[in-house]
Design a protein around this motif. Structure first.
Motif, PDB file in Angstrom:
ATOM      1  N   TRP A 189      25.929 -25.939 -15.126  1.00 13.33           N
ATOM      2  CA  TRP A 189      26.724 -24.727 -15.326  1.00 13.33           C
ATOM      3  C   TRP A 189      27.329 -24.243 -14.023  1.00 13.33           C
ATOM      4  CZ3 TRP A 189      25.517 -20.798 -19.639  1.00 13.33           C
ATOM      5  CH2 TRP A 189      25.110 -21.465 -20.809  1.00 13.33           C
ATOM      6  N   HIS A 190      26.615 -24.469 -12.914  1.00 17.58           N
ATOM      7  CA  HIS A 190      27.094 -24.023 -11.607  1.00 17.58           C
ATOM      8  C   HIS A 190      26.389 -24.859 -10.532  1.00 17.58           C
ATOM      9  CE1 HIS A 190      27.660 -21.410  -8.071  1.00 17.58           C
ATOM     10  NE2 HIS A 190      28.733 -20.974  -8.706  1.00 17.58           N
ATOM     11  N   PRO A 191      27.082 -25.168  -9.411  1.00 18.08           N
ATOM     12  CA  PRO A 191      26.450 -25.978  -8.365  1.00 18.08           C
ATOM     13  C   PRO A 191      25.160 -25.385  -7.816  1.00 18.08           C
ATOM     14  CG  PRO A 191      28.816 -25.825  -7.992  1.00 18.08           C
ATOM     15  CD  PRO A 191      28.499 -24.881  -9.106  1.00 18.08           C
ATOM     16  N   ASP A 192      25.030 -24.044  -7.839  1.00 17.24           N
ATOM     17  CA  ASP A 192      23.837 -23.394  -7.274  1.00 17.24           C
ATOM     18  C   ASP A 192      22.829 -22.969  -8.337  1.00 17.24           C
ATOM     19  OD1 ASP A 192      24.959 -23.642  -4.735  1.00 17.24           O
ATOM     20  OD2 ASP A 192      26.022 -21.723  -4.912  1.00 17.24           O
ATOM     21  N   GLN A 193      22.973 -23.464  -9.542  1.00 15.62           N
ATOM     22  CA  GLN A 193      22.068 -23.060 -10.617  1.00 15.62           C
ATOM     23  C   GLN A 193      20.628 -23.461 -10.315  1.00 15.62           C
ATOM     24  OE1 GLN A 193      23.844 -25.400 -13.809  1.00 15.62           O
ATOM     25  NE2 GLN A 193      22.013 -26.652 -13.942  1.00 15.62           N
ATOM     26  N   GLN A 194      19.699 -22.727 -10.938  1.00 17.09           N
ATOM     27  CA  GLN A 194      18.271 -23.025 -10.831  1.00 17.09           C
ATOM     28  C   GLN A 194      17.702 -23.082 -12.245  1.00 17.09           C
ATOM     29  OE1 GLN A 194      16.665 -19.858  -8.431  1.00 17.09           O
ATOM     30  NE2 GLN A 194      18.186 -20.148  -6.804  1.00 17.09           N
ATOM     31  N   GLY A 195      16.928 -24.086 -12.522  1.00 17.27           N
ATOM     32  CA  GLY A 195      16.382 -24.223 -13.869  1.00 17.27           C
ATOM     33  C   GLY A 195      14.958 -24.723 -13.853  1.00 17.27           C
ATOM     34  N   ARG A 196      14.215 -24.365 -14.894  1.00 20.63           N
ATOM     35  CA  ARG A 196      12.835 -24.846 -15.012  1.00 20.63           C
ATOM     36  C   ARG A 196      12.434 -24.909 -16.480  1.00 20.63           C
ATOM     37  NH1 ARG A 196       8.689 -20.745 -15.379  1.00 20.63           N
ATOM     38  NH2 ARG A 196       9.611 -18.649 -15.553  1.00 20.63           N
ATOM     39  N   LEU A 197      11.640 -25.905 -16.805  1.00 15.99           N
ATOM     40  CA  LEU A 197      11.097 -26.032 -18.150  1.00 15.99           C
ATOM     41  C   LEU A 197       9.929 -25.070 -18.314  1.00 15.99           C
ATOM     42  CD1 LEU A 197      11.157 -29.915 -18.585  1.00 15.99           C
ATOM     43  CD2 LEU A 197      12.562 -28.248 -19.808  1.00 15.99           C
ATOM     44  N   LEU A 198       9.833 -24.466 -19.491  1.00 16.53           N
ATOM     45  CA  LEU A 198       8.779 -23.500 -19.770  1.00 16.53           C
ATOM     46  C   LEU A 198       7.637 -24.159 -20.538  1.00 16.53           C
ATOM     47  CD1 LEU A 198      11.099 -20.545 -20.844  1.00 16.53           C
ATOM     48  CD2 LEU A 198      10.129 -21.000 -18.571  1.00 16.53           C
ATOM     49  N   ASP A 199       6.501 -23.502 -20.540  1.00 18.82           N
ATOM     50  CA  ASP A 199       5.315 -24.075 -21.191  1.00 18.82           C
ATOM     51  C   ASP A 199       5.514 -24.303 -22.682  1.00 18.82           C
ATOM     52  OD1 ASP A 199       4.010 -24.068 -18.764  1.00 18.82           O
ATOM     53  OD2 ASP A 199       3.004 -22.133 -19.114  1.00 18.82           O
ATOM     54  N   ASP A 200       6.348 -23.459 -23.321  1.00 18.84           N
ATOM     55  CA  ASP A 200       6.552 -23.597 -24.766  1.00 18.84           C
ATOM     56  C   ASP A 200       7.643 -24.615 -25.114  1.00 18.84           C
ATOM     57  OD1 ASP A 200       8.811 -22.289 -23.955  1.00 18.84           O
ATOM     58  OD2 ASP A 200       8.657 -20.629 -25.386  1.00 18.84           O
ATOM     59  N   GLY A 201       8.171 -25.303 -24.085  1.00 19.25           N
ATOM     60  CA  GLY A 201       9.226 -26.294 -24.323  1.00 19.25           C
ATOM     61  C   GLY A 201      10.620 -25.730 -24.140  1.00 19.25           C
TER      62      GLY A 201
ATOM     63  N   SER B 198      15.862 -21.737 -26.303  1.00 20.97           N
ATOM     64  CA  SER B 198      14.809 -22.193 -27.218  1.00 20.97           C
ATOM     65  C   SER B 198      14.444 -23.640 -26.919  1.00 20.97           C
ATOM     66  CB  SER B 198      15.291 -22.073 -28.658  1.00 20.97           C
ATOM     67  OG  SER B 198      16.331 -23.019 -28.900  1.00 20.97           O
ATOM     68  N   PRO B 199      13.238 -24.078 -27.331  1.00 21.78           N
ATOM     69  CA  PRO B 199      12.854 -25.486 -27.123  1.00 21.78           C
ATOM     70  C   PRO B 199      13.866 -26.460 -27.718  1.00 21.78           C
ATOM     71  CG  PRO B 199      10.944 -24.183 -27.749  1.00 21.78           C
ATOM     72  CD  PRO B 199      12.128 -23.281 -27.901  1.00 21.78           C
TER      73      PRO B 199
ATOM     74  N   ARG C 164      27.918 -18.978 -27.555  1.00 23.32           N
ATOM     75  CA  ARG C 164      28.012 -20.216 -28.351  1.00 23.32           C
ATOM     76  C   ARG C 164      26.633 -20.787 -28.690  1.00 23.32           C
ATOM     77  NH1 ARG C 164      27.914 -25.153 -25.183  1.00 23.32           N
ATOM     78  NH2 ARG C 164      27.792 -24.692 -22.956  1.00 23.32           N
ATOM     79  N   HIS C 165      25.593 -20.302 -27.991  1.00 28.35           N
ATOM     80  CA  HIS C 165      24.234 -20.753 -28.304  1.00 28.35           C
ATOM     81  C   HIS C 165      23.534 -19.835 -29.301  1.00 28.35           C
ATOM     82  CE1 HIS C 165      23.944 -24.059 -25.401  1.00 28.35           C
ATOM     83  NE2 HIS C 165      24.668 -23.313 -24.593  1.00 28.35           N
ATOM     84  N   GLY C 166      24.188 -18.726 -29.676  1.00 30.08           N
ATOM     85  CA  GLY C 166      23.638 -17.852 -30.708  1.00 30.08           C
ATOM     86  C   GLY C 166      22.220 -17.408 -30.434  1.00 30.08           C
ATOM     87  N   GLN C 167      21.369 -17.543 -31.472  1.00 31.73           N
ATOM     88  CA  GLN C 167      19.989 -17.079 -31.386  1.00 31.73           C
ATOM     89  C   GLN C 167      19.121 -17.935 -30.465  1.00 31.73           C
ATOM     90  OE1 GLN C 167      18.044 -17.461 -35.177  1.00 31.73           O
ATOM     91  NE2 GLN C 167      18.813 -19.538 -35.522  1.00 31.73           N
ATOM     92  N   HIS C 168      19.681 -19.025 -29.976  1.00 33.45           N
ATOM     93  CA  HIS C 168      18.896 -19.927 -29.125  1.00 33.45           C
ATOM     94  C   HIS C 168      18.928 -19.545 -27.659  1.00 33.45           C
ATOM     95  CE1 HIS C 168      18.098 -22.824 -32.333  1.00 33.45           C
ATOM     96  NE2 HIS C 168      19.352 -22.639 -32.721  1.00 33.45           N
TER      97      HIS C 168
END
Length: 326
Positions: free
Chosen positions: A264-276, A252-253, A296-300
């Motif tokens: 989380w991991h050396p090879d992780q890939q991440g990107r920000l989404l348009d909705d935050g 979630s934003p 642990r992040h529940g509904q998020h």
């Protein structure tokens, strides 16, 4: 307590001259011969600065031992970065929490004393650092020091070791002969990466789950680092394997502000989404540890892929809701 500026001035005087007499050092620093002797001893014993007396040249100099220390030689502890402070305090914390009544005791106490001296040479005293900066362990499990000693000794001396190991997942205890490859301190607990001669494959064993350990005279089987990293470092968490899948997680934003900065991991890939929000892709081989971090992040946190991981998270949420009367 020796002032930092005095130690730095002494370091510079020694670094910029081939040799300097005791009288010149006393004059430059404005100190007595006894104080100079104390300063020199502190540089040598606490920081390992190679200060020697050259009687032929009539003064003090740095013993290079084949290395050109020059004016760039700096005293550890006077220019700590945040990472260095954390590393030193973590070392101190790990050592302080070991039982020093065993064989390691005589070796641990001098290390603790030296770390205290080094930390105390920073801009604040060691006591002030300990008061202001804390290393908190969460979820650390206790282990028997003799088992840690046996595993560490076998790892360094390249011997096999027989262990009685309690697998918490199956609640079974088995006798195994392993060839330890390396010790890992991960999330406040110790693990040994090893070749398991019972299963004929690489495994990672929690040291705290070892109930008995006996070092053998048999030479350990060596596994090259590339294979270790490929098998045990390819997936998420400490328990990995060769069957790697990619988890696609959408946060979630609100939660993305934290997750986007986490590794989380050396090879992780991440990107920000348009909705935050934030989309994170991580490789994993075995789901349990990744599952716990997702929950642990529940509904998020929404699992986009793979379907098996998404279903496992759904089942955990449903079971938790039933357990809590929802």
């Amino acid at each position: 307590m020796i002032p930092n500026d005095q130690l730095e001035r002494l370091r510079r005087l020694l670094s910029h001259r081939r040799v300097i007499s005791a009288n010149d050092l006393q004059y430059e620093l404005g100190i007595s011969r006894a104080t100079l002797t104390r300063y020199i001893r502190h540089l040598r014993d606490t920081f390992g600065v190679p200060v020697v007396i050259d009687r032929e040249l009539g003064g003090y100099r740095l013993e290079s031992s084949g290395h050109d220390f020059g004016p760039q030689f700096e005293l550890p502890g006077l220019w700590f970065t945040a990472e260095e402070i954390h590393a030193l305090l973590t070392m101190q914390h790990l050592l302080a929490n070991l039982d020093t009544s065993g064989l390691l005791g005589p070796h641990i106490q001098p290390l603790l004393k030296r770390l205290g001296h080094i930390l105390g040479s920073a801009d604040d005293s060691a006591a002030e650092l300990a008061r202001r900066i804390r290393i908190q362990t969460v979820g650390a499990r206790s282990f028997k020091l003799e088992h840690f000693q046996a595993v560490a000794s076998a790892t360094l001396r390249r011997h096999r070791i027989v262990i009685e190991y309690h697998a918490r997942g199956s609640n079974r205890t088995t006798r195994r002969e392993i060839s330890p490859q390396r010790l890992i301190h991960y999330r406040d607990n110790w693990y040994v990466d090893a070749w398991c001669h019972l299963r004929e494959e690489l495994r990672s064993f929690a040291v705290d789950a070892i109930h008995r350990a006996e070092v053998l005279s048999t030479t350990a089987r060596d596994v090259d680092d590339d294979r270790l990293d490929c098998f045990l470092g390819s997936g998420y968490g400490i328990f990995s394997g060769s069957d790697v899948q990619w988890a696609v997680l959408r946060f979630s934003p609100e939660r993305s502000r934290w997750v986007a900065a986490e590794k989380w991991h050396p090879d992780q890939q991440g990107r920000l989404l348009d909705d935050g929000g934030y989309e994170l892709r991580v490789p994993y081989s075995q789901a349990p540890e990744l599952l716990m971090d997702i929950l642990r992040h529940g509904q998020h946190c929404e699992v986009i892929a793979p379907p098996g991981l998404r279903e496992a998270v759904q089942q955990e949420h449903l079971s938790a809701a039933r357990l809590n009367g929802a």
